[in-house]
Structure formats: C-alpha cells, structure tokens
Design a protein around this motif. Structure first.
Motif, short mmCIF file in Angstrom:
data_model
loop_
_atom_site.label_atom_id
_atom_site.label_comp_id
_atom_site.label_asym_id
_atom_site.label_seq_id
_atom_site.Cartn_x
_atom_site.Cartn_y
_atom_site.Cartn_z
N VAL A 32 0.82 -1.21 0.00
CA VAL A 32 0.00 0.00 0.00
C VAL A 32 0.86 1.26 0.00
N MET A 33 1.91 1.30 0.80
CA MET A 33 2.74 2.51 0.86
C MET A 33 3.44 2.76 -0.47
N ALA A 34 3.90 1.72 -1.11
CA ALA A 34 4.52 1.88 -2.44
C ALA A 34 3.49 2.42 -3.43
N ASN A 35 2.29 1.89 -3.38
CA ASN A 35 1.24 2.34 -4.30
C ASN A 35 0.83 3.79 -4.05
N LEU A 36 0.69 4.16 -2.78
CA LEU A 36 0.34 5.55 -2.46
C LEU A 36 1.48 6.49 -2.86
N SER A 37 2.71 6.05 -2.67
CA SER A 37 3.86 6.88 -3.06
C SER A 37 3.87 7.12 -4.56
N ASN A 38 3.67 6.07 -5.33
CA ASN A 38 3.64 6.23 -6.79
C ASN A 38 2.44 7.05 -7.24
N ALA A 39 1.31 6.88 -6.57
CA ALA A 39 0.12 7.67 -6.93
C ALA A 39 0.36 9.16 -6.70
N SER A 40 0.99 9.50 -5.57
CA SER A 40 1.26 10.93 -5.32
C SER A 40 2.29 11.47 -6.30
N ALA A 41 3.30 10.68 -6.64
CA ALA A 41 4.30 11.13 -7.61
C ALA A 41 3.67 11.32 -8.99
N LEU A 42 2.78 10.40 -9.37
CA LEU A 42 2.11 10.50 -10.67
C LEU A 42 1.26 11.77 -10.74
N LEU A 43 0.48 12.04 -9.70
CA LEU A 43 -0.34 13.25 -9.71
C LEU A 43 0.53 14.51 -9.69
N ASN A 44 1.63 14.47 -8.97
CA ASN A 44 2.52 15.63 -8.93
C ASN A 44 3.10 15.93 -10.31
N GLN A 45 3.40 14.88 -11.05
CA GLN A 45 3.94 15.05 -12.40
C GLN A 45 2.84 15.49 -13.37
N PHE A 46 1.62 15.01 -13.16
CA PHE A 46 0.52 15.28 -14.07
C PHE A 46 -0.13 16.66 -13.87
N LEU A 47 -0.43 16.99 -12.63
CA LEU A 47 -1.18 18.22 -12.36
C LEU A 47 -0.29 19.45 -12.44
N ASP A 48 -0.78 20.49 -13.08
CA ASP A 48 -0.05 21.75 -13.11
C ASP A 48 -0.63 22.67 -12.05
N ARG A 49 0.12 23.68 -11.70
CA ARG A 49 -0.33 24.71 -10.76
C ARG A 49 -0.72 24.14 -9.40
N ILE A 50 0.05 23.16 -8.91
CA ILE A 50 -0.15 22.66 -7.55
C ILE A 50 1.16 22.78 -6.79
N ASN A 51 1.08 22.81 -5.46
CA ASN A 51 2.29 22.87 -4.65
C ASN A 51 2.37 21.75 -3.63
N TRP A 52 1.33 20.91 -3.54
CA TRP A 52 1.37 19.78 -2.60
C TRP A 52 0.33 18.76 -3.04
N VAL A 53 0.71 17.48 -3.00
CA VAL A 53 -0.23 16.40 -3.29
C VAL A 53 0.18 15.20 -2.46
N GLY A 54 -0.78 14.62 -1.77
CA GLY A 54 -0.45 13.46 -0.96
C GLY A 54 -1.64 12.92 -0.21
N PHE A 55 -1.31 12.05 0.73
CA PHE A 55 -2.33 11.29 1.43
C PHE A 55 -2.22 11.48 2.94
N TYR A 56 -3.37 11.52 3.57
CA TYR A 56 -3.49 11.40 5.02
C TYR A 56 -4.30 10.14 5.26
N LEU A 57 -3.82 9.31 6.18
CA LEU A 57 -4.43 8.01 6.42
C LEU A 57 -5.05 7.95 7.81
N VAL A 58 -6.18 7.26 7.92
CA VAL A 58 -6.88 7.15 9.20
C VAL A 58 -6.06 6.27 10.14
N GLU A 59 -5.86 6.81 11.34
CA GLU A 59 -5.18 6.07 12.40
C GLU A 59 -5.71 6.58 13.74
N ASN A 60 -6.32 5.68 14.51
CA ASN A 60 -6.84 6.04 15.84
C ASN A 60 -7.72 7.29 15.80
N ASN A 61 -8.69 7.31 14.92
CA ASN A 61 -9.67 8.39 14.82
C ASN A 61 -9.08 9.76 14.52
#
Length: 159
Positions: A32-61
């Motif tokens: 999962v971590m490898a997949n989320l890492s590649n997903a964020s890198a892919l969106l960072n490369q694809f999307l223009d005019r952004i300064n941050w892209v990533g994931f926040y994961l649920v842990e202990n509410n």
C-alpha cells in the motif's frame, strides 16, 4: 519506465490517460505505501499549478500524514478540523476556492491558496484522504473533482 511528459488533448482525455497510468503502476503490487507513493508522484507530475499532493491516512480516529510530494506537512489532523478533517468527517469531497475563507483551515504551506480533498475507502470504511493544494485561488473545478474521484476509485481497487 516513466518519464516526464506533456499531456495532450482536453482535460478529460488527460485525466483518462493518468488514470490508465495509475492502473499500470499499481498492477501486481500489493504494498500500500509503495502504491500511495507512486500515486502521489504521478499526480505531482501530471497536475499543473499545484504545490502539494499526498495522502493522510486514518489512524486512531485522526488523519496521519502518508506519502506525499511537496514541502513538509502537518503530521496529524483531527477529524472535522481543516479541509482534510472536514472531508474525512463528512466522507465527501471538499473543494475550497480560497483556503483563507475556510473556517479552521490548517496552513501547512503558506503558499497554498486553494485545495481539494477526496475521501478514500477500503472495505467500505474510511481509509484516508487525497489532499491537493494549489498556490492559485479557484484552481480546482467540477471536472477536477469528477476525475480525481475516479483516480481515487482506481486507487481503492488496489488497497
């Protein structure tokens, strides 16, 4: 395998291509971590005019920082706080045209002006959120919402 490329065609066509690229990246990879890492890198490369892209994961509410591209970020976000916490608590996509007008906005990067956050589900339970910030006001529109939700649905099938 991948290289920086210019996406051609209209916005919808470009999003369809990046979703297919996501499927190719994730196919056969169970981590999962490898997949989320590649997903964020892919969106960072694809999307223009952004300064941050990533994931926040649920842990202990609460939401805990996951893989991302951009400046260092807030590590923990309570549900219902800020844009990410609001999207997590409501389990709905939130688009903010101007983060300075959003009550309780958590400013991790002072350059951020607008934001979109899409909830992610695994086994019908909230798993986390995809968070994308832009240094421009009104950066994200309904088309972005539709296709980023499709991107997340694709990602969900690999969690």
């Amino acid at each position: 395998m991948f290289k920086t490329q210019a996406y051609e065609g209209n916005t919808k066509d470009q999003y369809e291509i990046v979703i297919k690229q996501l499927e190719a990246l994730l196919e056969g990879e169970p981590n999962v971590m490898a997949n989320l890492s590649n997903a964020s890198a892919l969106l960072n490369q694809f999307l223009d005019r952004i300064n941050w892209v990533g994931f926040y994961l649920v842990e202990n509410n609460e939401l805990v920082l996951g893989p991302f591209q951009g400046l260092p970020a807030c590590v923990r976000i309570p549900f219902a706080k800020g844009v990410c916490g609001t999207a997590a608590a409501s389990e709905k996509t939130v688009i903010v045209e101007d983060v300075h007008d959003f009550p309780g906005h958590i400013a991790c990067d002072a350059a951020s002006q607008s934001e979109i956050v899409i909830p992610i589900f695994k086994d019908e339970q909230l798993f986390g959120v995809l968070d994308i910030d832009s240094p421009e006001k009104n950066r994200f529109d309904h088309t972005d919402q539709i296709y980023l939700e499709k991107f997340v649905q694709t990602l969900e099938s690999f969690l």
